[in-house]
Scaffold this motif. Structure first.
Motif, PDB file in Angstrom:
ATOM      1  N   TYR A   1       0.600  -1.229  -0.082  1.00 62.22           N
ATOM      2  CA  TYR A   1       0.215   0.204   0.077  1.00 62.22           C
ATOM      3  C   TYR A   1       0.927   0.874   0.201  1.00 62.22           C
ATOM      4  O   TYR A   1       1.768   1.341   0.852  1.00 62.22           O
TER       5      TYR A   1
ATOM      6  N   PHE B   1      -8.209   1.877   3.040  1.00 58.48           N
ATOM      7  CA  PHE B   1      -8.597   0.627   3.164  1.00 58.48           C
ATOM      8  C   PHE B   1     -10.258   1.025   3.793  1.00 58.48           C
ATOM      9  O   PHE B   1     -10.321   1.452   5.006  1.00 58.48           O
TER      10      PHE B   1
ATOM     11  N   LEU C   1      -3.414  -0.335   8.931  1.00 55.77           N
ATOM     12  CA  LEU C   1      -3.431  -1.007   8.843  1.00 55.77           C
ATOM     13  C   LEU C   1      -2.593  -1.954   9.262  1.00 55.77           C
ATOM     14  O   LEU C   1      -3.418  -3.019   9.706  1.00 55.77           O
TER      15      LEU C   1
ATOM     16  N   SER D   1     -12.242  -7.523  -3.243  1.00 56.33           N
ATOM     17  CA  SER D   1     -12.056  -6.396  -3.225  1.00 56.33           C
ATOM     18  C   SER D   1     -11.302  -5.658  -4.193  1.00 56.33           C
ATOM     19  O   SER D   1     -11.310  -6.038  -5.256  1.00 56.33           O
TER      20      SER D   1
ATOM     21  N   LEU E   1      -9.586  -2.921  -5.600  1.00 59.46           N
ATOM     22  CA  LEU E   1      -7.816  -2.007  -5.473  1.00 59.46           C
ATOM     23  C   LEU E   1      -7.871  -1.316  -6.024  1.00 59.46           C
ATOM     24  O   LEU E   1      -7.711  -1.838  -7.712  1.00 59.46           O
TER      25      LEU E   1
ATOM     26  N   ARG F   1      -6.054   2.926  -2.868  1.00 56.89           N
ATOM     27  CA  ARG F   1      -7.047   2.419  -2.733  1.00 56.89           C
ATOM     28  C   ARG F   1      -7.894   1.612  -2.373  1.00 56.89           C
ATOM     29  O   ARG F   1      -7.251   0.685  -3.185  1.00 56.89           O
ATOM     30  N   HIS F   2      -8.027   0.736  -1.506  1.00 56.18           N
ATOM     31  CA  HIS F   2      -9.131  -0.677  -1.357  1.00 56.18           C
ATOM     32  C   HIS F   2     -10.123  -0.444  -0.976  1.00 56.18           C
ATOM     33  O   HIS F   2     -10.348   0.128   0.915  1.00 56.18           O
TER      34      HIS F   2
ATOM     35  N   ASP G   1     -13.300  -3.423   0.861  1.00 53.08           N
ATOM     36  CA  ASP G   1     -13.885  -4.702   0.946  1.00 53.08           C
ATOM     37  C   ASP G   1     -15.622  -4.156   0.473  1.00 53.08           C
ATOM     38  O   ASP G   1     -15.959  -3.855   1.574  1.00 53.08           O
TER      39      ASP G   1
END
Length: 138
Positions: free
Chosen positions: A25, A31, A46, A107, A109, A119-120, A122
């Motif tokens: 990252y 996230f 994170l 996810s 991504l 940027r993530h 979920d």
């Protein structure tokens, strides 16, 4: 390069290598765990989330199913498996220790030009998760 990043990301998670995981990252990452209503904005945040999860489910793993390219990165479908054996501050305290988790997720991504996740997001079915850990009756 994005396939290699996803492989590195999944391997780091499965090996419990927090440093390798967060190194996937950018420093100014975002996230977002939509189901838990949690957003993290830095590698240290994170890393704490990762470490908390690892303590609660030390044998958990994720298995990548598909990697789909997008204009800004990839969408990864995966299945998370493990046993909830400890406390995780983002789950209800009534979660039953010893519960098996088998949860499909997606996810999204976004990857920067240097090949890191900027940027993530979920997405997964929190209702199924809560059933699996005994918070909601199945």
């Amino acid at each position: 390069m994005t396939i290699e990043l996803v492989e590195r990301w999944a391997t780091a998670f499965n090996n419990r290598d927090v440093d390798a995981y967060v190194s996937c990252y950018t420093e100014d990452l975002i996230f977002e765990d939509v189901a838990l209503h949690r957003t993290f904005h830095s590698r240290p945040e994170l890393a704490r989330f990762f470490t908390d999860w690892d303590a609660a489910s030390p044998e958990s793993r994720l298995d990548v199913d598909r990697v789909l390219p997008t204009e800004t990165g990839v969408v990864v479908t995966w299945t998370g498996r493990g046993v909830l054996s400890g406390n995780f501050p983002h789950l209800p305290p009534t979660a039953v220790r010893g519960s098996r988790i088998d949860l499909r997720a997606i996810s999204v991504l976004d990857i920067d030009p240097d090949g890191l996740i900027v940027r993530h997001t979920d997405y997964y079915d929190v209702f199924t998760l809560l059933q699996q850990i005994g918070v909601i009756a199945a």
